[in-house]
Design a protein around this motif. Sequence first.
Motif, PDB file in Angstrom:
ATOM      1  N   ASN A  85      49.249  37.024  51.384  1.00  0.00           N
ATOM      2  CA  ASN A  85      48.397  36.854  50.202  1.00  0.00           C
ATOM      3  C   ASN A  85      46.918  36.829  50.591  1.00  0.00           C
ATOM      4  OD1 ASN A  85      50.752  36.641  48.768  1.00  0.00           O
ATOM      5  ND2 ASN A  85      50.593  34.428  48.429  1.00  0.00           N
ATOM      6  N   ASN A  86      46.092  37.421  49.731  1.00  0.00           N
ATOM      7  CA  ASN A  86      44.647  37.246  49.894  1.00  0.00           C
ATOM      8  C   ASN A  86      44.299  35.779  49.680  1.00  0.00           C
ATOM      9  OD1 ASN A  86      44.391  40.035  50.200  1.00  0.00           O
ATOM     10  ND2 ASN A  86      44.023  40.357  48.014  1.00  0.00           N
ATOM     11  N   GLN A  87      43.211  35.337  50.329  1.00  0.00           N
ATOM     12  CA  GLN A  87      42.745  33.960  50.186  1.00  0.00           C
ATOM     13  C   GLN A  87      41.309  33.997  49.659  1.00  0.00           C
ATOM     14  OE1 GLN A  87      45.042  31.350  50.939  1.00  0.00           O
ATOM     15  NE2 GLN A  87      46.330  33.186  51.029  1.00  0.00           N
ATOM     16  N   ILE A  88      41.090  33.292  48.543  1.00  0.00           N
ATOM     17  CA  ILE A  88      39.795  33.307  47.862  1.00  0.00           C
ATOM     18  C   ILE A  88      39.229  31.893  47.856  1.00  0.00           C
ATOM     19  CG2 ILE A  88      38.587  33.891  45.730  1.00  0.00           C
ATOM     20  CD1 ILE A  88      40.989  35.714  45.056  1.00  0.00           C
ATOM     21  N   PHE A  89      37.998  31.744  48.344  1.00  0.00           N
ATOM     22  CA  PHE A  89      37.343  30.444  48.443  1.00  0.00           C
ATOM     23  C   PHE A  89      36.142  30.422  47.501  1.00  0.00           C
ATOM     24  CE2 PHE A  89      39.319  31.450  52.479  1.00  0.00           C
ATOM     25  CZ  PHE A  89      40.078  30.318  52.736  1.00  0.00           C
ATOM     26  N   ILE A  90      36.108  29.422  46.621  1.00  0.00           N
ATOM     27  CA  ILE A  90      35.027  29.266  45.654  1.00  0.00           C
ATOM     28  C   ILE A  90      34.358  27.916  45.882  1.00  0.00           C
ATOM     29  CG2 ILE A  90      34.439  29.105  43.203  1.00  0.00           C
ATOM     30  CD1 ILE A  90      36.773  30.907  42.600  1.00  0.00           C
ATOM     31  N   SER A  91      33.029  27.940  45.954  1.00  0.00           N
ATOM     32  CA  SER A  91      32.262  26.709  46.138  1.00  0.00           C
ATOM     33  C   SER A  91      31.066  26.732  45.207  1.00  0.00           C
ATOM     34  CB  SER A  91      31.794  26.562  47.590  1.00  0.00           C
ATOM     35  OG  SER A  91      32.893  26.443  48.469  1.00  0.00           O
ATOM     36  N   ALA A  92      30.362  25.604  45.187  1.00  0.00           N
ATOM     37  CA  ALA A  92      29.193  25.498  44.317  1.00  0.00           C
ATOM     38  C   ALA A  92      28.085  26.447  44.736  1.00  0.00           C
ATOM     39  CB  ALA A  92      28.681  24.061  44.313  1.00  0.00           C
ATOM     40  N   SER A  93      28.041  26.844  46.014  1.00  0.00           N
ATOM     41  CA  SER A  93      27.026  27.776  46.489  1.00  0.00           C
ATOM     42  C   SER A  93      27.628  28.609  47.604  1.00  0.00           C
ATOM     43  CB  SER A  93      25.777  27.035  46.999  1.00  0.00           C
ATOM     44  OG  SER A  93      26.079  26.291  48.165  1.00  0.00           O
ATOM     45  N   ARG A  94      26.972  29.728  47.888  1.00  0.00           N
ATOM     46  CA  ARG A  94      27.459  30.605  48.954  1.00  0.00           C
ATOM     47  C   ARG A  94      27.367  29.924  50.315  1.00  0.00           C
ATOM     48  NH1 ARG A  94      28.059  36.142  49.851  1.00  0.00           N
ATOM     49  NH2 ARG A  94      29.187  36.310  51.813  1.00  0.00           N
ATOM     50  N   ALA A 147      44.648  33.855  40.420  1.00  0.00           N
ATOM     51  CA  ALA A 147      45.898  33.342  40.990  1.00  0.00           C
ATOM     52  C   ALA A 147      46.998  33.276  39.934  1.00  0.00           C
ATOM     53  CB  ALA A 147      45.663  31.964  41.594  1.00  0.00           C
ATOM     54  N   SER A 148      46.913  34.140  38.914  1.00  0.00           N
ATOM     55  CA  SER A 148      47.868  34.061  37.813  1.00  0.00           C
ATOM     56  C   SER A 148      49.242  34.626  38.177  1.00  0.00           C
ATOM     57  CB  SER A 148      47.311  34.796  36.589  1.00  0.00           C
ATOM     58  OG  SER A 148      47.021  36.148  36.915  1.00  0.00           O
ATOM     59  N   GLN A 149      49.309  35.518  39.177  1.00  0.00           N
ATOM     60  CA  GLN A 149      50.614  36.023  39.584  1.00  0.00           C
ATOM     61  C   GLN A 149      51.437  34.897  40.205  1.00  0.00           C
ATOM     62  OE1 GLN A 149      50.372  39.573  41.989  1.00  0.00           O
ATOM     63  NE2 GLN A 149      48.655  40.405  40.806  1.00  0.00           N
ATOM     64  N   LYS A 150      52.751  34.986  40.039  1.00  0.00           N
ATOM     65  CA  LYS A 150      53.611  33.885  40.460  1.00  0.00           C
ATOM     66  C   LYS A 150      53.647  33.698  41.969  1.00  0.00           C
ATOM     67  CE  LYS A 150      57.919  36.584  40.497  1.00  0.00           C
ATOM     68  NZ  LYS A 150      59.279  36.673  39.914  1.00  0.00           N
ATOM     69  N   ARG A 151      53.190  34.678  42.731  1.00  0.00           N
ATOM     70  CA  ARG A 151      53.181  34.537  44.182  1.00  0.00           C
ATOM     71  C   ARG A 151      51.958  33.759  44.672  1.00  0.00           C
ATOM     72  NH1 ARG A 151      53.137  39.901  47.175  1.00  0.00           N
ATOM     73  NH2 ARG A 151      52.330  38.653  48.894  1.00  0.00           N
ATOM     74  N   TYR A 152      51.009  33.514  43.784  1.00  0.00           N
ATOM     75  CA  TYR A 152      49.769  32.852  44.164  1.00  0.00           C
ATOM     76  C   TYR A 152      49.736  31.413  43.650  1.00  0.00           C
ATOM     77  CZ  TYR A 152      48.284  37.666  44.997  1.00  0.00           C
ATOM     78  OH  TYR A 152      48.198  38.958  45.437  1.00  0.00           O
ATOM     79  N   ARG A 153      48.858  30.625  44.224  1.00  0.00           N
ATOM     80  CA  ARG A 153      48.634  29.257  43.764  1.00  0.00           C
ATOM     81  C   ARG A 153      47.144  28.941  43.866  1.00  0.00           C
ATOM     82  NH1 ARG A 153      51.359  25.861  48.765  1.00  0.00           N
ATOM     83  NH2 ARG A 153      49.634  26.035  50.237  1.00  0.00           N
ATOM     84  N   GLY A 174      44.705  36.576  44.562  1.00  0.00           N
ATOM     85  CA  GLY A 174      45.138  35.863  45.748  1.00  0.00           C
ATOM     86  C   GLY A 174      45.198  34.371  45.486  1.00  0.00           C
ATOM     87  N   ASP A 175      45.473  33.622  46.549  1.00  0.00           N
ATOM     88  CA  ASP A 175      45.442  32.164  46.462  1.00  0.00           C
ATOM     89  C   ASP A 175      43.991  31.712  46.369  1.00  0.00           C
ATOM     90  OD1 ASP A 175      48.234  31.930  46.761  1.00  0.00           O
ATOM     91  OD2 ASP A 175      48.035  32.151  48.927  1.00  0.00           O
ATOM     92  N   VAL A 176      43.717  30.770  45.466  1.00  0.00           N
ATOM     93  CA  VAL A 176      42.346  30.335  45.198  1.00  0.00           C
ATOM     94  C   VAL A 176      42.174  28.894  45.656  1.00  0.00           C
ATOM     95  CG1 VAL A 176      40.590  29.963  43.430  1.00  0.00           C
ATOM     96  CG2 VAL A 176      42.129  31.923  43.255  1.00  0.00           C
ATOM     97  N   TYR A 177      41.068  28.644  46.373  1.00  0.00           N
ATOM     98  CA  TYR A 177      40.695  27.298  46.799  1.00  0.00           C
ATOM     99  C   TYR A 177      39.311  27.005  46.224  1.00  0.00           C
ATOM    100  CZ  TYR A 177      44.519  27.428  50.168  1.00  0.00           C
ATOM    101  OH  TYR A 177      45.763  27.502  50.755  1.00  0.00           O
ATOM    102  N   VAL A 178      39.209  25.944  45.451  1.00  0.00           N
ATOM    103  CA  VAL A 178      37.947  25.556  44.821  1.00  0.00           C
ATOM    104  C   VAL A 178      37.480  24.257  45.461  1.00  0.00           C
ATOM    105  CG1 VAL A 178      36.750  25.037  42.672  1.00  0.00           C
ATOM    106  CG2 VAL A 178      38.653  26.671  42.677  1.00  0.00           C
TER     107      VAL A 178
END
Length: 756
Positions: A215-224, A307-313, A283-287
């Motif tokens: 799975n792709n891994q996506i990281f979201i934060s308040a700033s880059r 992360a709407s697909q069932k393989r993602y969280r 992908g999987d999303v981390y906030v």
Amino acid sequence: MILPPPDPIPFNARGLARALFWQFRDCEEVARLLGLNAATVRSWKAREKWEELKPLDRVETSVDARLQFLIWKPEKTGRDFKEIDLLGRLLERTARVRRYEAPGGHEGDLNPKIANRNKGEKKKVRKNYLDAAQVQALRDAFEQGLFEYQLAWRSPVDGGTRGEVNEGGAAVVPIKRDLLASSANVTRFILKSRQIGATYYFAREAFIRLLDTGNNQIFISASRAQANNFRQYIVDFVLAVTGVKLEGDPIVLDLDDIAGPNGESPKLYFLGTNYRTAQSYHGDVYVDEAFWIHGFDQIDDVASAMASQKRYRITYFSTPSTIAHQAHRTWSGEKYNDGREKSERGKFDFTAEQLRAGVIGEDGIWRQRVTIVDAEAGGCDLFDVERLRRRYSADIFQNLFMCEFVDDSSSMFPYALMRRAMVDSWDAWRSDFDPYALRPFGEREVWIGYDPAESAAGDDAAMVIIAPPSTPGGKFRVLEKHRLRGLDFEAAAKLILKQRERYNVTFIGIDSTGAGSAVYKLVAAECWFAKRFDYSVQLKTEMVLKAKNIFSAGRIQFDAGALDIANSFMAIRAELTKSQRQVTYVASRAGDTGHADLAWAIMHALYNEPLDPIGAGTRRSRLRISNGPAANDDTRPPRGRRRPEQRDGRQRHRQVYGRHLQAAHVPIWRRRAGAGSARLPQLRRIDLERTLLRAADPAAGAGADLQHVGAPSQCNVVQAQPIVALLQAVALADAQTVRRVRAQLSDDGQCLSRAA
């Protein structure tokens, strides 16, 4: 009589002459050395065109002559044979040069090894490639040293077993889990204490999940800048275990037998506030720090669709901010119940024990609260909890380490106000600010604020670097912040002065409380523009109100990842002094302002701007030099009778300004009161910085009266100013203006002349 023929020349004079000429000798010198006529040598040179021969031709000719001599030598020594071999290899080299210079020549003609190097099929270099052995080594390294609370993060649901069921029907997940890759497709929401390694852990966990699932891994934060913390943790982890340095943005992995949907190469995305343009990612999303991100509802509704697909969280984790934050509605279940019938609403009144172990609510979100006490019970030995309890007051300790939300309704700087100043600095400031450059802000000016540590309270010192607005009424920017711990006054002063190597520092504001007094003296010895703040109720009130005005007007920015700045300002509250007669401002600690050290440091710099920046500019200098009173100046002296000292000083004012009092203009409001002459203005007495004045004038002794510079407050030519402001203006003025000002200042002007 017949003369006998001349003796023949016993050597090849022409060849020797040519060789000597190629040794940069002129024809006359060659003729003298060989005993020839200079005209003869010149004729040889012209006919054979000695000067036009290329260096390669000259070398080959010289080598040929020397080689022939050695070959025909009847008896040869070992040295002769070595020279013959050297000259032969030299001829081979000249032949390669000729092939290289010929049409179609290439570097392979000069170096045969280049041709051998390019033989065979070239092996393609695989970027970000990890083989099966390296993948397994990464898995093994990750599973070492996990704490118990991190085991629950690793696998919140195990094979469909939900554990015990509480009265509300929600499932309780035990903290200890096995280390098998989690196949649970749940949304995780983790409320955590400070500094328990959540970002460090989830960066590594996400990478291992990529290796397990593709799975792709996506990281979201308040700033880059904050999102790149994930990137650095992953790069360091892989480099330490495998020696492979991951590169690219996004990072695209090259793995054997591991691929994402439709055979895609798995990727790592690091997003700041630009997540709004990344809805096509999946992908999987981390906030990270969800309780501090602006527009959390938008992230929850739009970005989480990645992360709407069932393989993602999707995983949210954060320290607590305020109950007014949008993320609190999701944490408390209020958002889930919005718009639902009463019978369909969920119950989210979880107990502390349930949140400690982790609990799945009716909205499908797995929630967990990990306090510093839980982390210590889970094997984390990085903290001394009792020392932290003594260091922080009860409410601050509960917020920072026990995951209690802040009620900022009584704060002078509530979260809603602070949020307006939080920006993604990498995007917003990239045009003129590079934090990794030798001069991050070029030659533009910056101001420094410093708040010292109070040893009795045990708090930290703080230093901030702020970019003032380029135009009056513009925006401030907090370029850097530093929390200083364990530095004495000398080390702190050196750190402040060292910033001049990277920035164009034009102002330094230092709190003189405690060790701050010593820091100020060391800094002021080298920086005349340093200013000390002797705290009082009035000064603190002005500083807080000035900062409140700047924040309310949206005139300040700092990186959204600098959560400690927001916390510092949110901690400031108003309270009555001990006399119950005045209102002062303190941080939410027991009787001191230590926790808001960054806030006070920032306010020290902001206070350098006048209260009215539009009318007065961004400088604090109040010196005004002109040819006479302004036409629109309606300044009026106070009404009432003149005091004796004013009458006694009348003659002195005539001498200073060269005006006859009877010839001066009498305002109408004075004539109505029965006055027949212009009233003398009162002398303003303004305290000066004696230390800076004596530093500017070494001849001034310790007993010299350098305390005040007097000037009439109603005269627009020169208003009474601190000596620092006068020195600045005089240094910038031309010679004619300087002479006029000195003459007008009279006796007090002599002091200024010496200092200037």
